[in-house]
Design a protein around this motif. Structure first.
Motif, PDB file in Angstrom:
ATOM      1  N   UNK A  96      31.221  32.516  45.210  1.00 42.81           N
ATOM      2  CA  UNK A  96      31.783  31.488  44.319  1.00 42.81           C
ATOM      3  C   UNK A  96      33.169  31.054  44.779  1.00 42.81           C
ATOM      4  N   UNK A  97      33.936  31.990  45.348  1.00 43.82           N
ATOM      5  CA  UNK A  97      35.249  31.627  45.878  1.00 43.82           C
ATOM      6  C   UNK A  97      35.121  30.765  47.130  1.00 43.82           C
ATOM      7  N   UNK A  98      34.108  31.055  47.943  1.00 46.06           N
ATOM      8  CA  UNK A  98      33.890  30.239  49.148  1.00 46.06           C
ATOM      9  C   UNK A  98      33.544  28.804  48.773  1.00 46.06           C
ATOM     10  N   UNK A  99      32.722  28.623  47.747  1.00 42.26           N
ATOM     11  CA  UNK A  99      32.380  27.263  47.312  1.00 42.26           C
ATOM     12  C   UNK A  99      33.579  26.563  46.693  1.00 42.26           C
ATOM     13  N   UNK A 100      34.430  27.304  45.991  1.00 46.67           N
ATOM     14  CA  UNK A 100      35.651  26.704  45.457  1.00 46.67           C
ATOM     15  C   UNK A 100      36.575  26.255  46.590  1.00 46.67           C
ATOM     16  N   UNK A 101      36.687  27.088  47.630  1.00 45.39           N
ATOM     17  CA  UNK A 101      37.505  26.708  48.791  1.00 45.39           C
ATOM     18  C   UNK A 101      36.921  25.486  49.487  1.00 45.39           C
ATOM     19  N   UNK A 102      35.585  25.442  49.573  1.00 44.89           N
ATOM     20  CA  UNK A 102      34.940  24.279  50.186  1.00 44.89           C
ATOM     21  C   UNK A 102      35.196  23.016  49.362  1.00 44.89           C
ATOM     22  N   UNK A 103      35.146  23.149  48.040  1.00 46.06           N
ATOM     23  CA  UNK A 103      35.457  22.007  47.185  1.00 46.06           C
ATOM     24  C   UNK A 103      36.885  21.528  47.377  1.00 46.06           C
ATOM     25  N   UNK A 132      28.667  32.740  37.458  1.00 47.37           N
ATOM     26  CA  UNK A 132      27.737  33.280  36.464  1.00 47.37           C
ATOM     27  C   UNK A 132      26.744  34.224  37.131  1.00 47.37           C
ATOM     28  N   UNK A 133      26.337  33.903  38.357  1.00 49.63           N
ATOM     29  CA  UNK A 133      25.407  34.768  39.082  1.00 49.63           C
ATOM     30  C   UNK A 133      25.996  36.155  39.270  1.00 49.63           C
ATOM     31  N   UNK A 134      27.263  36.226  39.652  1.00 49.67           N
ATOM     32  CA  UNK A 134      27.874  37.527  39.905  1.00 49.67           C
ATOM     33  C   UNK A 134      28.051  38.324  38.618  1.00 49.67           C
ATOM     34  N   UNK A 135      27.967  37.680  37.466  1.00 50.77           N
ATOM     35  CA  UNK A 135      28.018  38.374  36.189  1.00 50.77           C
ATOM     36  C   UNK A 135      26.663  38.929  35.770  1.00 50.77           C
ATOM     37  N   UNK A 136      25.594  38.430  36.376  1.00 49.37           N
ATOM     38  CA  UNK A 136      24.248  38.820  35.954  1.00 49.37           C
ATOM     39  C   UNK A 136      23.806  40.100  36.654  1.00 49.37           C
ATOM     40  N   UNK A 137      22.795  40.726  36.089  1.00 49.62           N
ATOM     41  CA  UNK A 137      22.286  41.987  36.633  1.00 49.62           C
ATOM     42  C   UNK A 137      21.445  41.728  37.876  1.00 49.62           C
ATOM     43  N   UNK A 138      21.693  42.459  38.970  1.00 53.13           N
ATOM     44  CA  UNK A 138      20.897  42.271  40.192  1.00 53.13           C
ATOM     45  C   UNK A 138      19.417  42.548  39.932  1.00 53.13           C
ATOM     46  N   UNK A 189      32.777  47.988  34.243  1.00 54.63           N
ATOM     47  CA  UNK A 189      32.284  47.577  35.545  1.00 54.63           C
ATOM     48  C   UNK A 189      32.948  46.273  35.928  1.00 54.63           C
ATOM     49  N   UNK A 190      33.393  46.163  37.162  1.00 61.88           N
ATOM     50  CA  UNK A 190      34.102  44.975  37.602  1.00 61.88           C
ATOM     51  C   UNK A 190      33.260  44.176  38.560  1.00 61.88           C
ATOM     52  N   UNK A 191      33.765  42.977  38.942  1.00 60.70           N
ATOM     53  CA  UNK A 191      33.072  42.105  39.868  1.00 60.70           C
ATOM     54  C   UNK A 191      32.998  42.736  41.242  1.00 60.70           C
ATOM     55  N   UNK A 192      31.822  43.056  41.712  1.00 60.85           N
ATOM     56  CA  UNK A 192      31.595  43.331  43.121  1.00 60.85           C
ATOM     57  C   UNK A 192      32.347  44.470  43.723  1.00 60.85           C
ATOM     58  N   UNK A 193      32.886  45.402  42.951  1.00 65.00           N
ATOM     59  CA  UNK A 193      33.570  46.551  43.530  1.00 65.00           C
ATOM     60  C   UNK A 193      33.559  47.681  42.526  1.00 65.00           C
ATOM     61  N   UNK A 194      33.649  48.893  43.019  1.00 64.74           N
ATOM     62  CA  UNK A 194      33.673  50.032  42.129  1.00 64.74           C
ATOM     63  C   UNK A 194      34.958  50.021  41.330  1.00 64.74           C
ATOM     64  N   UNK A 195      34.891  50.243  40.022  1.00 60.88           N
ATOM     65  CA  UNK A 195      36.085  50.188  39.187  1.00 60.88           C
ATOM     66  C   UNK A 195      36.984  51.371  39.443  1.00 60.88           C
ATOM     67  N   UNK A 196      38.278  51.123  39.482  1.00 59.74           N
ATOM     68  CA  UNK A 196      39.249  52.188  39.672  1.00 59.74           C
ATOM     69  C   UNK A 196      39.979  52.507  38.383  1.00 59.74           C
ATOM     70  N   UNK A 197      39.994  51.585  37.460  1.00 56.68           N
ATOM     71  CA  UNK A 197      40.677  51.804  36.199  1.00 56.68           C
ATOM     72  C   UNK A 197      40.041  50.909  35.146  1.00 56.68           C
ATOM     73  N   UNK A 198      40.424  51.146  33.893  1.00 57.30           N
ATOM     74  CA  UNK A 198      39.893  50.348  32.798  1.00 57.30           C
ATOM     75  C   UNK A 198      40.411  48.922  32.909  1.00 57.30           C
ATOM     76  N   UNK A 204      27.233  44.738  35.158  1.00 58.93           N
ATOM     77  CA  UNK A 204      27.029  45.282  36.495  1.00 58.93           C
ATOM     78  C   UNK A 204      27.783  44.459  37.502  1.00 58.93           C
ATOM     79  N   UNK A 205      28.062  45.066  38.657  1.00 58.47           N
ATOM     80  CA  UNK A 205      28.732  44.361  39.731  1.00 58.47           C
ATOM     81  C   UNK A 205      27.743  44.002  40.813  1.00 58.47           C
ATOM     82  N   UNK A 206      28.211  43.255  41.811  1.00 58.36           N
ATOM     83  CA  UNK A 206      27.334  42.839  42.888  1.00 58.36           C
ATOM     84  C   UNK A 206      27.001  44.006  43.796  1.00 58.36           C
ATOM     85  N   UNK A 207      27.966  44.898  43.992  1.00 60.86           N
ATOM     86  CA  UNK A 207      27.751  46.000  44.904  1.00 60.86           C
ATOM     87  C   UNK A 207      27.809  47.343  44.201  1.00 60.86           C
TER      88      UNK A 207
END
Length: 318
Positions: free
Chosen positions: A42-49, A101-107, A263-272, A282-285
């Motif tokens: 989503x960030x890549x598409x924002x940069x492209x825009x 929104x995709x990255x917010x959804x469950x894989x 749970x955070x976006x695409x990375x293991x959470x380190x803190x609340x 859920x996250x992407x990874x």
């Protein structure tokens, strides 16, 4: 008698301001994600825009110059670039929101697959609209000899834009509802999160104004509406990230002793992370991780190995 529409100088000035604001907001969003190490599609598409929007600014500045500076063929090409860069900014911004929104959804979920199919549909619609403008303008010849070439797009383009804009923005507004209602947030937090995603309605209103000027042959008013819609679409695509960073939406009204998935976006959470816009099921990874309150006193079985358990049982039997 005052002019009924904007002048060429006003169009350039407005585009410079709008593009600058959109570029600052997008750059801020990318810096936030890079600092958090959460850059994704989503960030890549924002940069492209943002790149397309800057190219649109260049095309507008050249297009509005004195017509004697460039050959007629260059001016015609600049008009086509203006029309195509507009579509590129608007639809890349929508795709960026959709991937957020995709990255917010469950894989692996059906909802996630439906969102991916919608992304592909958005790309197809983008291509079809671009081809439609090219075909309509190529079937006309009179506009190419004008000092300031501008194709009469007609009702076909206006109707196509209204339908695709309304349907596309409606999907971007209502899709988050399918996710947010399941998240354990207060009513106030849900309203604030959905308000950010619902900002796409502003783009819909501007797109309807743009379609109206296409219907009526608005001339420079149509050009101005193009620039406003393009930059506004890019700004709206970044709101979910920027607003979360500025206001730090939190869940302070929920009990701190209640265990909750963090749970955070695409990375293991380190803190609340108290930000509803930065948390989800859920996250992407990563998979959902539940952090329990270790201060609660409850029976627990301590087992380092089978021998340890036998030793503990023997001591209890004494």
């Amino acid at each position: 008698m005052p002019s009924s529409g904007p002048t060429l100088a006003q169009i350039v000035d407005a585009d410079v301001v709008l593009t600058t604001v959109a570029t600052i907001v997008t750059s801020f969003r990318l810096c936030i994600r890079a600092r958090q190490k959460r850059l994704w599609i989503d960030d890549a598409w924002a940069a492209l825009g943002m790149i397309f929007n800057s190219a649109l600014l260049v095309a507008v500045c050249l297009y509005t110059q004195d017509y004697k500076i460039y050959p007629q063929g260059i001016r015609i090409a600049l008009y086509y670039m203006l029309a195509q860069f507009f579509y590129a900014v608007v639809w890349s911004s929508r795709i960026s929101i959709l991937f957020t929104i995709v990255r917010l959804s469950a894989p692996g979920s059906f909802f996630r697959r439906a969102l991916i199919a919608t992304v592909i549909t958005f790309g197809i619609v983008w291509a079809l609209l671009s081809v439609q403008v090219w075909c309509i303008c190529e079937n006309q010849s009179g506009w190419k000899s004008q000092p300031l070439p501008q194709c009469d797009l007609g009702r076909g383009v206006a109707i196509a834009q209204m339908i695709t804009d309304v349907l596309g923005d409606s999907l971007l507004i209502f899709a988050p509802f399918c996710l947010i209602y399941r998240v354990r947030l207060s009513w106030g937090q849900k309203v604030r999160v959905l308000s950010v995603f619902s900002a796409s309605a502003i783009t819909t209103i501007v797109s309807l104004v743009h379609a109206y000027y296409i219907f009526t042959g608005g001339g420079l008013k149509e050009v101005m509406s193009v620039l406003v819609e393009a930059s506004l679409s890019l700004i709206v695509a970044n709101l979910s990230v920027v607003v979360a960073f500025i206001f730090h939406l939190s869940a302070e009204d929920e009990s701190t002793s209640t265990p909750s998935p963090i749970v955070t976006f695409g990375s293991q959470p380190r803190k609340r992370v108290p930000d509803p816009l930065a948390t989800t099921f859920t996250g992407i990874e990563s998979t959902p991780i539940v952090l329990e309150d270790l201060s609660e006193s409850r029976p627990r079985s301590l087992k380092a190995s089978d021998d340890d358990k036998i030793t503990l049982n023997n001591r209890e039997g004494k």
